[in-house]
Design a protein around this motif. Structure first.
Motif, PDB file in Angstrom:
ATOM      1  N   GLY A   1       0.818  -1.200   0.000  1.00  0.00           N
ATOM      2  CA  GLY A   1       0.000   0.000   0.000  1.00  0.00           C
ATOM      3  C   GLY A   1       0.852   1.249   0.000  1.00  0.00           C
ATOM      4  N   VAL A   2       0.433   2.207  -0.782  1.00  0.00           N
ATOM      5  CA  VAL A   2       1.176   3.459  -0.871  1.00  0.00           C
ATOM      6  C   VAL A   2       0.222   4.638  -0.749  1.00  0.00           C
ATOM      7  CG1 VAL A   2       3.026   2.476  -2.292  1.00  0.00           C
ATOM      8  CG2 VAL A   2       1.002   3.503  -3.376  1.00  0.00           C
ATOM      9  N   ILE A   3       0.849   5.788  -0.444  1.00  0.00           N
ATOM     10  CA  ILE A   3       0.150   7.074  -0.489  1.00  0.00           C
ATOM     11  C   ILE A   3       0.764   7.832  -1.660  1.00  0.00           C
ATOM     12  CG2 ILE A   3      -0.317   9.223   0.710  1.00  0.00           C
ATOM     13  CD1 ILE A   3      -0.007   7.702   3.329  1.00  0.00           C
ATOM     14  N   ALA A   4      -0.056   8.196  -2.629  1.00  0.00           N
ATOM     15  CA  ALA A   4       0.474   8.776  -3.864  1.00  0.00           C
ATOM     16  C   ALA A   4      -0.220  10.089  -4.189  1.00  0.00           C
ATOM     17  CB  ALA A   4       0.301   7.806  -5.019  1.00  0.00           C
ATOM     18  N   ALA A   5       0.538  10.938  -4.913  1.00  0.00           N
ATOM     19  CA  ALA A   5      -0.001  12.220  -5.384  1.00  0.00           C
ATOM     20  C   ALA A   5       0.562  12.475  -6.783  1.00  0.00           C
ATOM     21  CB  ALA A   5       0.377  13.332  -4.435  1.00  0.00           C
TER      22      ALA A   5
ATOM     23  N   ARG B   1       4.729  12.131 -10.266  1.00  0.00           N
ATOM     24  CA  ARG B   1       4.002  11.268  -9.307  1.00  0.00           C
ATOM     25  C   ARG B   1       4.945  10.958  -8.149  1.00  0.00           C
ATOM     26  NH1 ARG B   1      -0.323   7.811  -8.981  1.00  0.00           N
ATOM     27  NH2 ARG B   1      -0.054   5.940  -7.688  1.00  0.00           N
ATOM     28  N   VAL B   2       4.468  11.242  -6.933  1.00  0.00           N
ATOM     29  CA  VAL B   2       5.252  10.968  -5.724  1.00  0.00           C
ATOM     30  C   VAL B   2       4.504   9.924  -4.902  1.00  0.00           C
ATOM     31  CG1 VAL B   2       6.253  11.925  -3.619  1.00  0.00           C
ATOM     32  CG2 VAL B   2       6.216  13.291  -5.714  1.00  0.00           C
ATOM     33  N   GLU B   3       5.248   8.927  -4.436  1.00  0.00           N
ATOM     34  CA  GLU B   3       4.640   7.839  -3.654  1.00  0.00           C
ATOM     35  C   GLU B   3       5.414   7.648  -2.341  1.00  0.00           C
ATOM     36  OE1 GLU B   3       4.605   4.325  -5.980  1.00  0.00           O
ATOM     37  OE2 GLU B   3       3.191   5.107  -7.504  1.00  0.00           O
ATOM     38  N   GLU B   4       4.661   7.256  -1.329  1.00  0.00           N
ATOM     39  CA  GLU B   4       5.258   6.931  -0.015  1.00  0.00           C
ATOM     40  C   GLU B   4       4.571   5.700   0.545  1.00  0.00           C
ATOM     41  OE1 GLU B   4       6.268   9.027   4.318  1.00  0.00           O
ATOM     42  OE2 GLU B   4       4.767   9.892   3.003  1.00  0.00           O
ATOM     43  N   SER B   5       5.338   4.793   1.118  1.00  0.00           N
ATOM     44  CA  SER B   5       4.772   3.554   1.650  1.00  0.00           C
ATOM     45  C   SER B   5       3.892   3.839   2.866  1.00  0.00           C
ATOM     46  CB  SER B   5       5.899   2.592   2.041  1.00  0.00           C
ATOM     47  OG  SER B   5       5.365   1.427   2.644  1.00  0.00           O
ATOM     48  N   ARG B   6       2.800   3.109   2.928  1.00  0.00           N
ATOM     49  CA  ARG B   6       1.912   3.245   4.099  1.00  0.00           C
ATOM     50  C   ARG B   6       2.564   2.708   5.382  1.00  0.00           C
ATOM     51  NH1 ARG B   6      -3.121   4.922   3.835  1.00  0.00           N
ATOM     52  NH2 ARG B   6      -4.113   5.226   1.790  1.00  0.00           N
ATOM     53  N   ALA B   7       3.628   1.954   5.226  1.00  0.00           N
ATOM     54  CA  ALA B   7       4.324   1.445   6.418  1.00  0.00           C
ATOM     55  C   ALA B   7       4.876   2.589   7.254  1.00  0.00           C
ATOM     56  CB  ALA B   7       5.450   0.501   5.993  1.00  0.00           C
ATOM     57  N   THR B   8       5.291   3.667   6.574  1.00  0.00           N
ATOM     58  CA  THR B   8       5.781   4.837   7.317  1.00  0.00           C
ATOM     59  C   THR B   8       4.675   5.419   8.188  1.00  0.00           C
ATOM     60  OG1 THR B   8       7.289   5.322   5.495  1.00  0.00           O
ATOM     61  CG2 THR B   8       6.879   7.075   7.091  1.00  0.00           C
TER      62      THR B   8
END
Length: 416
Positions: free
Chosen positions: A95-99, A110-117
């Motif tokens: 799962g990621v958080i993306a914009a 497109r920038v993505e960050e893991s939901r684990a953070t």
């Protein structure tokens, strides 16, 4: 009760912690997720702005230049028309958080960050909330135990006080606990203890007075009955029997007066009576005793006096004074009647050594006696004298002169 108070307090605290804790977890979760999404979107906007400015100024756009513009743990992909895509960082899995943002030159960032953070951040927040909740529970346990002790200890103390009252120890403890309701119970118990103490004192005093007041008439009655058994003369027996009946009447009067005083100490039965009759009766009753001891009892003074009081009580006072003279005095026992102002006075004296100087001021106190007697006689006699408005005084210590002062019947009343 102590355990019940602790359990109820902890139950309330746990319910409050659960309600507010769950609400706080939900709010913090949403806040952390929203903050992460806003951060990723803000980074995408900033990155597309940088790419736009470089494309307009014909500067190079490559990963090495843009790597410093994004957070190290995030992944960015830049798609420029006519050029190969540029990737910065490692693309997260799961799962990621993306914009995604589109630039003015047609590029897409497109920038993505893991939901684990986000999960790690949420975990740290939950640990803080859990620690605070645990601290609140410990504080609640401490306060609950303290409050339970504060409430149960006074109740235990009050129970011991009530048990002492029930076991016959009426001493008030005068302890207060700082809790209005418990202090009110303590006030009631102390007041009850004082009332019980007064009642016990009154009962003991009544028993002592009764035993003392009944002793003299019973002794006199016993002597008259002995006189009857020893005589063979019917006339003498008849005379002694009449005196014995008078003693029975006097004994009945004493008992009735004791019962009346026990019900209502203020109730009086004062009447106008012939003082000479009472004095003569006492002389007749005590003459056998004085004669058996080789002594005499005489009467002198003003005759025909009428006084106001209770004849039975006056007889008991004079009997006590005569008995006191026979026990502690010597020689002839003399009764003298006189008038002073509007009062009739009966003085009782003898030829003995009298009252010691150290006992003169305390001779009417209970338990005070010059010899091995109860010390109740004169105290009871003074109470009887004062019950109908009279008084009993020690006028002289050596030889002893005791005086009974009684209100005298006025001339107008006597004539009526």
């Amino acid at each position: 009760m102590r355990r019940r108070l602790i359990n109820s307090t902890l139950a309330v605290v746990l319910v409050v912690i659960a309600v507010f804790g769950i609400s706080l977890v939900i709010v913090e979760t949403r806040t952390i997720e929203s903050s992460a999404e806003e951060s990723v979107k803000s980074e995408a906007v900033r990155l597309v702005s940088i790419v736009d400015s470089r494309l307009i100024s014909a500067e190079r756009v490559e990963s090495g230049v843009l790597r410093e513009q994004i957070t190290p743990d995030r992944y960015a992909r830049i798609d420029i028309p006519g050029r190969p895509p540029i990737e910065i960082g490692t693309r997260p899995g799961g799962g990621v958080i993306a914009a995604t943002e589109k630039g003015e030159q047609g590029e897409t960032v497109r920038v993505e960050e893991s939901r684990a953070t986000v999960s790690r951040e949420l975990g740290r927040t939950l640990l803080v909330i859990l620690a605070v909740a645990l601290l609140a529970v410990v504080a609640a346990v401490f306060l609950a135990v303290r409050q339970a002790n504060r409430l149960t200890a006074p109740l235990t103390d009050l129970a011991e006080t009530a048990e002492r009252l029930g076991s016959g120890d009426p001493r008030p403890r005068h302890r207060r606990y700082g809790v209005p309701e418990l202090d009110r119970v303590a006030d009631v118990l102390d007041n009850s203890a004082e009332r019980i103490a007064r009642m016990l004192t009154a009962e003991r005093r009544l028993a002592a007075d009764a035993s003392h007041q009944l002793r003299t008439p019973l002794t006199a009655l016993s002597m008259r009955l002995e006189e009857i058994t020893l005589t063979d003369d019917p006339g003498t027996a008849k005379e002694e029997a009449a005196i014995a009946l008078a003693q029975v009447e006097r004994l009945t009067d004493v008992v009735q007066r004791l019962l009346t005083n026990s019900r209502d100490p203020k109730a009086g039965s004062a009447v106008t009576f012939d003082l000479d009759e009472v004095v003569k009766q006492q002389i007749e009753e005590w003459r056998p005793t004085t004669r058996s001891e080789g002594r005499a009892i005489v009467h002198s003074g003003k005759p025909g006096l009428r006084a106001v009081g209770t004849p039975g009580a006056v007889s008991q006072v004079l009997a006590t004074l005569i008995e006191n003279s026979l026990m502690h005095g010597d020689g002839t026992v003399a009764l003298r009647t006189r008038v002073t102002g509007n009062q009739a006075v009966v003085e009782v004296t003898d030829e003995g050594p009298g009252v010691p100087p150290d006992l003169g001021a305390r001779v009417f106190e209970r338990t005070v006696s010059g010899r091995n007697s109860t010390g109740l006689g004169l105290a009871v006699a003074r109470d009887l004298a004062e019950a109908d408005g009279g008084r009993l005084e020690l006028l002289q210590g050596n030889p002893p002169v005791f005086a009974l002062f009684l209100s005298r019947e006025s001339d107008g009343h006597a004539q009526g």
